[in-house]
Design a protein around this motif. Sequence first.
Motif, PDB file in Angstrom:
ATOM      1  N   ARG A   3      -1.760  -4.976   3.104  1.00 32.28           N
ATOM      2  CA  ARG A   3      -0.486  -4.990   3.715  1.00 32.28           C
ATOM      3  C   ARG A   3       0.369  -5.888   4.270  1.00 32.28           C
ATOM      4  O   ARG A   3      -0.431  -6.391   4.913  1.00 32.28           O
ATOM      5  CB  ARG A   3      -0.272  -3.828   4.519  1.00 32.28           C
ATOM      6  CG  ARG A   3       0.489  -2.358   4.608  1.00 32.28           C
ATOM      7  CD  ARG A   3       0.638  -0.687   5.754  1.00 32.28           C
ATOM      8  NE  ARG A   3      -0.179   0.009   4.864  1.00 32.28           N
ATOM      9  CZ  ARG A   3       0.669   1.205   3.390  1.00 32.28           C
ATOM     10  NH1 ARG A   3       1.626   0.971   4.114  1.00 32.28           N
ATOM     11  NH2 ARG A   3      -0.067   1.930   2.730  1.00 32.28           N
ATOM     12  N   TYR A  28       9.443   2.924  -3.392  1.00 31.00           N
ATOM     13  CA  TYR A  28      10.035   3.677  -2.262  1.00 31.00           C
ATOM     14  C   TYR A  28       9.142   5.396  -1.585  1.00 31.00           C
ATOM     15  O   TYR A  28       9.319   6.089  -2.820  1.00 31.00           O
ATOM     16  CB  TYR A  28      11.529   3.336  -1.421  1.00 31.00           C
ATOM     17  CG  TYR A  28      11.931   4.323  -2.176  1.00 31.00           C
ATOM     18  CD1 TYR A  28      13.109   3.696  -3.167  1.00 31.00           C
ATOM     19  CD2 TYR A  28      12.562   5.423  -1.339  1.00 31.00           C
ATOM     20  CE1 TYR A  28      14.146   4.783  -3.586  1.00 31.00           C
ATOM     21  CE2 TYR A  28      13.690   6.346  -2.135  1.00 31.00           C
ATOM     22  CZ  TYR A  28      13.912   5.907  -3.338  1.00 31.00           C
ATOM     23  OH  TYR A  28      15.305   6.716  -3.305  1.00 31.00           O
ATOM     24  N   ALA A  31       7.084   6.449   5.412  1.00 27.03           N
ATOM     25  CA  ALA A  31       6.058   5.348   5.941  1.00 27.03           C
ATOM     26  C   ALA A  31       5.338   6.516   6.307  1.00 27.03           C
ATOM     27  O   ALA A  31       6.084   7.344   7.085  1.00 27.03           O
ATOM     28  CB  ALA A  31       6.381   3.659   6.691  1.00 27.03           C
ATOM     29  N   SER A  32       4.258   6.407   6.113  1.00 25.70           N
ATOM     30  CA  SER A  32       2.864   7.143   6.578  1.00 25.70           C
ATOM     31  C   SER A  32       2.045   6.657   6.813  1.00 25.70           C
ATOM     32  O   SER A  32       1.597   5.569   6.219  1.00 25.70           O
ATOM     33  CB  SER A  32       2.899   8.594   5.478  1.00 25.70           C
ATOM     34  OG  SER A  32       2.370   7.873   4.806  1.00 25.70           O
ATOM     35  N   THR A  33       0.680   6.882   7.978  1.00 21.89           N
ATOM     36  CA  THR A  33      -0.364   6.551   7.727  1.00 21.89           C
ATOM     37  C   THR A  33      -1.386   7.176   6.157  1.00 21.89           C
ATOM     38  O   THR A  33      -2.033   6.637   6.636  1.00 21.89           O
ATOM     39  CB  THR A  33      -0.943   6.873   9.239  1.00 21.89           C
ATOM     40  OG1 THR A  33      -1.240   7.703   9.616  1.00 21.89           O
ATOM     41  CG2 THR A  33      -0.001   5.631  10.179  1.00 21.89           C
ATOM     42  N   LYS A  37      -0.263   7.936  -0.900  1.00 19.90           N
ATOM     43  CA  LYS A  37       0.978   8.137  -0.812  1.00 19.90           C
ATOM     44  C   LYS A  37       1.425   8.312  -1.843  1.00 19.90           C
ATOM     45  O   LYS A  37       1.448   8.227  -2.513  1.00 19.90           O
ATOM     46  CB  LYS A  37       1.280   6.418  -0.139  1.00 19.90           C
ATOM     47  CG  LYS A  37       3.142   6.456   0.360  1.00 19.90           C
ATOM     48  CD  LYS A  37       3.298   5.124   0.979  1.00 19.90           C
ATOM     49  CE  LYS A  37       2.014   4.124   1.568  1.00 19.90           C
ATOM     50  NZ  LYS A  37       2.379   5.302   3.221  1.00 19.90           N
ATOM     51  N   TRP A  39       5.253   8.194  -3.737  1.00 20.80           N
ATOM     52  CA  TRP A  39       6.317   7.589  -3.582  1.00 20.80           C
ATOM     53  C   TRP A  39       7.359   9.279  -3.962  1.00 20.80           C
ATOM     54  O   TRP A  39       7.456   9.738  -4.826  1.00 20.80           O
ATOM     55  CB  TRP A  39       6.524   6.391  -4.661  1.00 20.80           C
ATOM     56  CG  TRP A  39       5.304   6.027  -4.588  1.00 20.80           C
ATOM     57  CD1 TRP A  39       3.888   5.290  -4.943  1.00 20.80           C
ATOM     58  CD2 TRP A  39       4.580   4.807  -3.189  1.00 20.80           C
ATOM     59  NE1 TRP A  39       3.749   4.093  -4.442  1.00 20.80           N
ATOM     60  CE2 TRP A  39       3.980   4.059  -3.162  1.00 20.80           C
ATOM     61  CE3 TRP A  39       5.940   4.461  -2.173  1.00 20.80           C
ATOM     62  CZ2 TRP A  39       3.995   2.537  -2.200  1.00 20.80           C
ATOM     63  CZ3 TRP A  39       5.818   2.755  -1.394  1.00 20.80           C
ATOM     64  CH2 TRP A  39       4.416   2.065  -1.405  1.00 20.80           C
ATOM     65  N   THR A  80       2.737  -4.058  -0.265  1.00 20.50           N
ATOM     66  CA  THR A  80       3.270  -3.009  -0.288  1.00 20.50           C
ATOM     67  C   THR A  80       3.300  -2.984   1.874  1.00 20.50           C
ATOM     68  O   THR A  80       2.595  -3.926   2.255  1.00 20.50           O
ATOM     69  CB  THR A  80       2.432  -1.696   0.361  1.00 20.50           C
ATOM     70  OG1 THR A  80       1.778  -0.621  -1.245  1.00 20.50           O
ATOM     71  CG2 THR A  80       3.132  -0.346   1.147  1.00 20.50           C
ATOM     72  N   ASN A  82       6.343  -1.586   5.150  1.00 18.22           N
ATOM     73  CA  ASN A  82       7.290  -1.098   5.602  1.00 18.22           C
ATOM     74  C   ASN A  82       8.445  -2.106   5.755  1.00 18.22           C
ATOM     75  O   ASN A  82       9.126  -2.957   6.569  1.00 18.22           O
ATOM     76  CB  ASN A  82       6.466  -0.915   6.748  1.00 18.22           C
ATOM     77  CG  ASN A  82       5.636   0.396   6.872  1.00 18.22           C
ATOM     78  OD1 ASN A  82       5.724   0.645   5.443  1.00 18.22           O
ATOM     79  ND2 ASN A  82       4.447   0.590   7.812  1.00 18.22           N
ATOM     80  N   TRP A  86      10.338   3.155   6.596  1.00 21.40           N
ATOM     81  CA  TRP A  86      10.412   3.436   4.404  1.00 21.40           C
ATOM     82  C   TRP A  86       8.780   2.595   4.119  1.00 21.40           C
ATOM     83  O   TRP A  86       9.236   1.689   4.440  1.00 21.40           O
ATOM     84  CB  TRP A  86      11.521   3.257   3.714  1.00 21.40           C
ATOM     85  CG  TRP A  86      12.722   4.016   3.851  1.00 21.40           C
ATOM     86  CD1 TRP A  86      13.594   4.197   4.894  1.00 21.40           C
ATOM     87  CD2 TRP A  86      12.590   4.916   3.211  1.00 21.40           C
ATOM     88  NE1 TRP A  86      14.321   5.407   4.858  1.00 21.40           N
ATOM     89  CE2 TRP A  86      14.017   5.889   3.826  1.00 21.40           C
ATOM     90  CE3 TRP A  86      11.871   6.324   2.455  1.00 21.40           C
ATOM     91  CZ2 TRP A  86      14.278   7.049   3.504  1.00 21.40           C
ATOM     92  CZ3 TRP A  86      12.556   7.077   1.858  1.00 21.40           C
ATOM     93  CH2 TRP A  86      13.519   8.475   2.703  1.00 21.40           C
ATOM     94  N   SER A  87       8.438   2.558   3.424  1.00 20.36           N
ATOM     95  CA  SER A  87       7.429   2.364   2.930  1.00 20.36           C
ATOM     96  C   SER A  87       7.882   1.688   1.128  1.00 20.36           C
ATOM     97  O   SER A  87       8.387   2.757   0.961  1.00 20.36           O
ATOM     98  CB  SER A  87       5.620   3.182   2.223  1.00 20.36           C
ATOM     99  OG  SER A  87       5.384   2.434   3.406  1.00 20.36           O
ATOM    100  N   GLN A  89       6.477  -0.650  -2.029  1.00 15.86           N
ATOM    101  CA  GLN A  89       5.839  -1.154  -2.803  1.00 15.86           C
ATOM    102  C   GLN A  89       6.391  -1.778  -4.033  1.00 15.86           C
ATOM    103  O   GLN A  89       7.349  -1.227  -4.737  1.00 15.86           O
ATOM    104  CB  GLN A  89       5.151  -0.499  -3.766  1.00 15.86           C
ATOM    105  CG  GLN A  89       3.710  -1.477  -4.162  1.00 15.86           C
ATOM    106  CD  GLN A  89       2.551   0.214  -5.053  1.00 15.86           C
ATOM    107  OE1 GLN A  89       3.056   0.612  -6.026  1.00 15.86           O
ATOM    108  NE2 GLN A  89       1.580   0.220  -4.284  1.00 15.86           N
TER     109      GLN A  89
END
Length: 365
Positions: A3, A28, A31-33, A37, A39, A80, A82, A86-87, A89
């Motif tokens: 990241r 997209y 965003a999360s840990t 993920k 999309w 990827t 943030n 939002w995340s 890629q």
Amino acid sequence: MSRVALNVDSYEGNDTPSVEIARFVVLYGKASTRKHKIWEGDGILVCYGDCAVLKSEDERDVICRSSAVKNLDQLDEDRTINIGSWSVQIQKRIPTTSSESMKTSSGIQNPPPSALRHLNTRDPMRIPETATMKRANNGMSEENLLAPRPPPKKRPSFVPPLIGSTTSSDGTTTISIEEKTPPFVLNEEDILQRKTTSAICVDSRFSRHLRDHQKDGIKFLFQRLKGETGGAILADDMGLGKSIQTMAATWALLRGSRPPASQIASSCLIVVPSSLVNNWKAEFDKWYRMMRFPAVIALTARDISTYQSTVKSMPYLIISYDLAQRHAEKLEMCRFDVLVCDEGHKLKNLDGRLRKTRSKSGFGT
Ligand SMILES: Nc1ncnc2c1ncn2[C@@H]1O[C@H](COP(=O)(O)OP(=O)(O)OP(=O)(O)O)[C@@H](O)[C@H]1O
């Protein structure tokens, strides 16, 4: 997957910046840990001198804006980042609309770096025109530069290759797949060069989405697993698509090589941590919807019995480590041909029964 921390703060400005520096096709999602993920869609990330704007694929909606995305050179494919909440890629870099308009009139693809320095202002509408820029613009007036942009080229949106799933009254989810196009032979070149005789067939709608490293991974898994005692560990970095490689490699094993060759395997057990069962279901939903290529998600022991009676048309059983351990004997009776262990290191915590579950070949990711 690594990241990169970009300098992206929330951008409150309402002005629409005019000159693009870079433009990317992206995936997209919120965003999360979370490790896995999901999309939410395809989008376009447009970078200006002083902000970046994440837009929907058709560019009609602005999803979020951020100020000062500076490390453009770090925005490689698959990276990827943030942006706000939002995340994103990065899928690939595409030409900017500014560069397209400049190219038509001057043959210059991107503004020179000295010009970009001036773009890094809050109000890009008032760019002081420097001598360098004048040369770059080749006589083009600022008005022309700021002329309305041509409508964005429409990129075909992501169509899940396989469509539709059903949930029966007892909660068993089956995903059925209907094969409509001839399979794509992944190692056509190797066959032509007589390096191998076994064709690795993946669904052609599937194949057009595969990245090069994924094709290599599928070839590796297939070659390792097609033998009697094959086994492999797929240790790609996070988020590089180990699930899709697993699905494609097992598809090739289950559906056989180039027709009418017989199939190599007829059943596949995918064991995953409980927290990831839904992710696997989502991944199957995404890639295999509506094709005659089904999976059973085992939530109870009864689902394993269902699987036993329908294995011919539903060769995949997806189960959590916990449930698999509790019903190891039942699973043993299924005599799986291929065993996939997601987060395979978890195997060491299980008692011996699951490990002894018969399978001709298996691999961990
Ligand atoms: N070629 C592709 N085209 C479009 N989306 C893709 C492609 N490959 C993977 N993805 C998507 O990228 C996301 C991450 O993939 P996946 O969960 O398989 O990664 P992973 O390598 O298993 O990660 P982890 O190590 O975290 O388990 C998924 O939503 C997947 O559908």
